[in-house]
Design a protein around this motif. Structure first.
Motif, PDB file in Angstrom:
ATOM      1  N   UNK A 341       0.822  -1.206   0.000  1.00  0.00           N
ATOM      2  CA  UNK A 341       0.000   0.000   0.000  1.00  0.00           C
ATOM      3  C   UNK A 341       0.858   1.258   0.000  1.00  0.00           C
ATOM      4  N   UNK A 342       2.011   1.207   0.671  1.00  0.00           N
ATOM      5  CA  UNK A 342       2.879   2.384   0.674  1.00  0.00           C
ATOM      6  C   UNK A 342       3.473   2.642  -0.708  1.00  0.00           C
ATOM      7  N   UNK A 343       3.905   1.588  -1.389  1.00  0.00           N
ATOM      8  CA  UNK A 343       4.442   1.776  -2.733  1.00  0.00           C
ATOM      9  C   UNK A 343       3.349   2.270  -3.677  1.00  0.00           C
ATOM     10  N   UNK A 344       2.142   1.706  -3.532  1.00  0.00           N
ATOM     11  CA  UNK A 344       1.040   2.157  -4.366  1.00  0.00           C
ATOM     12  C   UNK A 344       0.674   3.611  -4.068  1.00  0.00           C
ATOM     13  N   UNK A 345       0.797   4.019  -2.811  1.00  0.00           N
ATOM     14  CA  UNK A 345       0.467   5.397  -2.471  1.00  0.00           C
ATOM     15  C   UNK A 345       1.523   6.365  -3.011  1.00  0.00           C
ATOM     16  N   UNK A 346       2.785   5.944  -3.012  1.00  0.00           N
ATOM     17  CA  UNK A 346       3.843   6.783  -3.598  1.00  0.00           C
ATOM     18  C   UNK A 346       3.616   6.924  -5.098  1.00  0.00           C
ATOM     19  N   UNK A 347       3.286   5.806  -5.741  1.00  0.00           N
ATOM     20  CA  UNK A 347       2.928   5.866  -7.156  1.00  0.00           C
ATOM     21  C   UNK A 347       1.728   6.784  -7.361  1.00  0.00           C
ATOM     22  N   UNK A 348       0.711   6.634  -6.510  1.00  0.00           N
ATOM     23  CA  UNK A 348      -0.483   7.454  -6.643  1.00  0.00           C
ATOM     24  C   UNK A 348      -0.196   8.930  -6.438  1.00  0.00           C
ATOM     25  N   UNK A 349       0.668   9.236  -5.474  1.00  0.00           N
ATOM     26  CA  UNK A 349       1.000  10.632  -5.200  1.00  0.00           C
ATOM     27  C   UNK A 349       1.631  11.288  -6.429  1.00  0.00           C
ATOM     28  N   UNK A 350       2.671  10.662  -6.961  1.00  0.00           N
ATOM     29  CA  UNK A 350       3.340  11.245  -8.124  1.00  0.00           C
ATOM     30  C   UNK A 350       2.445  11.201  -9.360  1.00  0.00           C
ATOM     31  N   UNK A 351       1.641  10.152  -9.490  1.00  0.00           N
ATOM     32  CA  UNK A 351       0.776  10.033 -10.663  1.00  0.00           C
ATOM     33  C   UNK A 351      -0.291  11.123 -10.695  1.00  0.00           C
ATOM     34  N   UNK A 352      -0.805  11.494  -9.520  1.00  0.00           N
ATOM     35  CA  UNK A 352      -1.949  12.393  -9.463  1.00  0.00           C
ATOM     36  C   UNK A 352      -1.610  13.818  -9.034  1.00  0.00           C
TER      37      UNK A 352
END
Length: 411
Positions: A341-352
């Protein structure tokens, strides 16, 4: 041997899956309904951009902490609570729209609440499949979720467009609110095995720091997400904001809803073929596919007709299905469950993170240069960024082997 439907034999995944499909049924209607609810109050693409940005800003700002929370607490419990809060927020939105009391600032505030909750639910959702299913079942599960969600999404935007044109957008928003509550009920039936949290820090902030360090160790997470940043900003602005505005003057809400349904058709059909595809260089595949996802911009910038725009969304949906599968398979193989979830949230942060910029900028740009020119400029930028990103070694060096991730992760 894993088959297309075999993940449904696992009860916990089955309840999770049904809840997600129900949720998607409502969400597929709410996007069209919200856009035309705002345009009915203020016939302004800029105001629509403000409302959409009110959702995307908190979803980005709180995403990193949301990932740490989702890795620290039981993910099914996190998702259940998020769905209940979203049901209340969307229900209030529907009430205000149906009664004619809604103002732009009302919708912006409620979208801010929804965006904040999404910052927690998004990484929690993306971390569910690995704790519900063994590695051999996960590809089938990702495709099944995408395909079933797109199946209900095929009719959702078209039905929403019809409701907007007849009963009004508030009824579609009310349906979305109800689906959040139903989804929370199915999630209450999910029983998860306890994940390994022996390496957890003493605080949420400590978990966040550990996740950030691991993302930097992997090397490919931030570069890939940074490319995604550009595409999400372009799509959210050119298609999410300018798209309904252009449609309002050409094919109307019904035509726009039908065209948007085409993306779900593309996702649904593509899943049959992707089940037989073996991905070896997933991140390069993503970068090549991203510009294809932006194809509707080309139509919106030239000749807008319902059927041509629908066809472009079908192709975009197929591209979206491929890039989602490629990313999910990469993360599931390279990242241990406790960090997901942390890696996905980092991806989500930069993606969005640039999404609000795209949503807020296109209105003034369209006034200055014309909506058609802005659409074509966005598409040209998408092609350029995809071509450059596909050649970077941080992208081309990532390979899939089909193995489980090690406890500390692998590149």
């Amino acid at each position: 041997m894993s088959t297309r439907l075999s993940p449904l034999a696992t009860p916990a995944f089955r309840y999770f899956f049904i809840g997600q499909v129900v949720n998607r049924a409502g969400s597929s209607m709410s996007g069209v309904a919200l856009a035309f609810a705002v345009l009915a109050i203020s016939d302004s693409a800029a105001d629509l951009g403000v409302v959409l940005a009110a959702w995307s800003v908190p979803s980005v700002v709180f995403m990193l902490l949301g990932g740490a929370i989702a890795d620290r607490l039981p993910r099914a419990v996190v998702l259940r609570g998020c769905n209940l809060v979203l049901g209340v927020a969307q229900g209030l939105t529907a009430f205000l729209v149906v009664t004619g009391l809604a103002e732009v600032w009302h919708l912006a505030v409620l979208q801010f609440v929804a965006g904040t909750v999404f910052a927690v639910s998004y990484p929690a959702f993306l971390g569910m499949v690995p704790i519900l299913l063994p590695v051999a079942e996960r590809k089938a599960a990702f495709l099944l979720i995408g395909q079933a969600s797109s199946a209900v999404g095929i009719l959702g935007p078209a039905l929403s467009g019809l409701l907007v044109a007849t009963a009004g957008p508030g009824w579609a928003l009310g349906f979305d609110a109800a689906t959040y509550v139903v989804a929370a009920g199915f999630l209450s039936l999910v029983r998860l095995p306890p994940g390994d949290r022996s390496g957890a820090a003493t605080s949420v902030l400590g978990d966040f720091v550990a996740g950030w360090s691991f993302a930097r160790q992997l090397g490919w997470v931030i570069p890939a997400a940074s490319a995604s940043l550009v595409f999400n900003a372009l799509v959210s602005g050119a298609i999410g904001v300018l798209g309904p505005s252009i449609a309002d003057d050409t094919i109307g809400s019904t035509g726009w809803g039908l065209a948007r349904s085409g993306q779900a058709v593309g996702v649904f059909v593509a899943a049959f073929f992707l089940a037989r595809v073996s991905l070896k260089v997933p991140l390069r595949t993503i970068m090549i596919t991203f510009p294809i996802w932006c194809l509707p911009m080309l139509v919106l910038g030239t000749h807008v007709s319902t059927w041509l725009l629908t066809a472009s969304f079908v192709i975009a949906g197929a591209a979206l299905s491929l890039l989602d599968l490629a990313w999910n398979m990469t993360v599931q193989e390279k990242v241990p469950e406790a960090m997901l979830s942390r890696i996905m949230s980092i991806d989500g942060f930069f993606s969005f993170v640039a999404t609000p910029i795209g949503q807020l900028a296109v209105g003034p740009l369209a006034l200055a240069f014309g909506a058609g020119r802005v659409q074509l400029g966005c598409f040209a930028l998408a092609v350029l960024v995809g071509a450059v990103a596909a050649t970077r070694r941080t992208v081309t060096d990532v390979r899939l082997t089909g193995a489980e991730p090690e406890a500390t992760g692998r590149t």
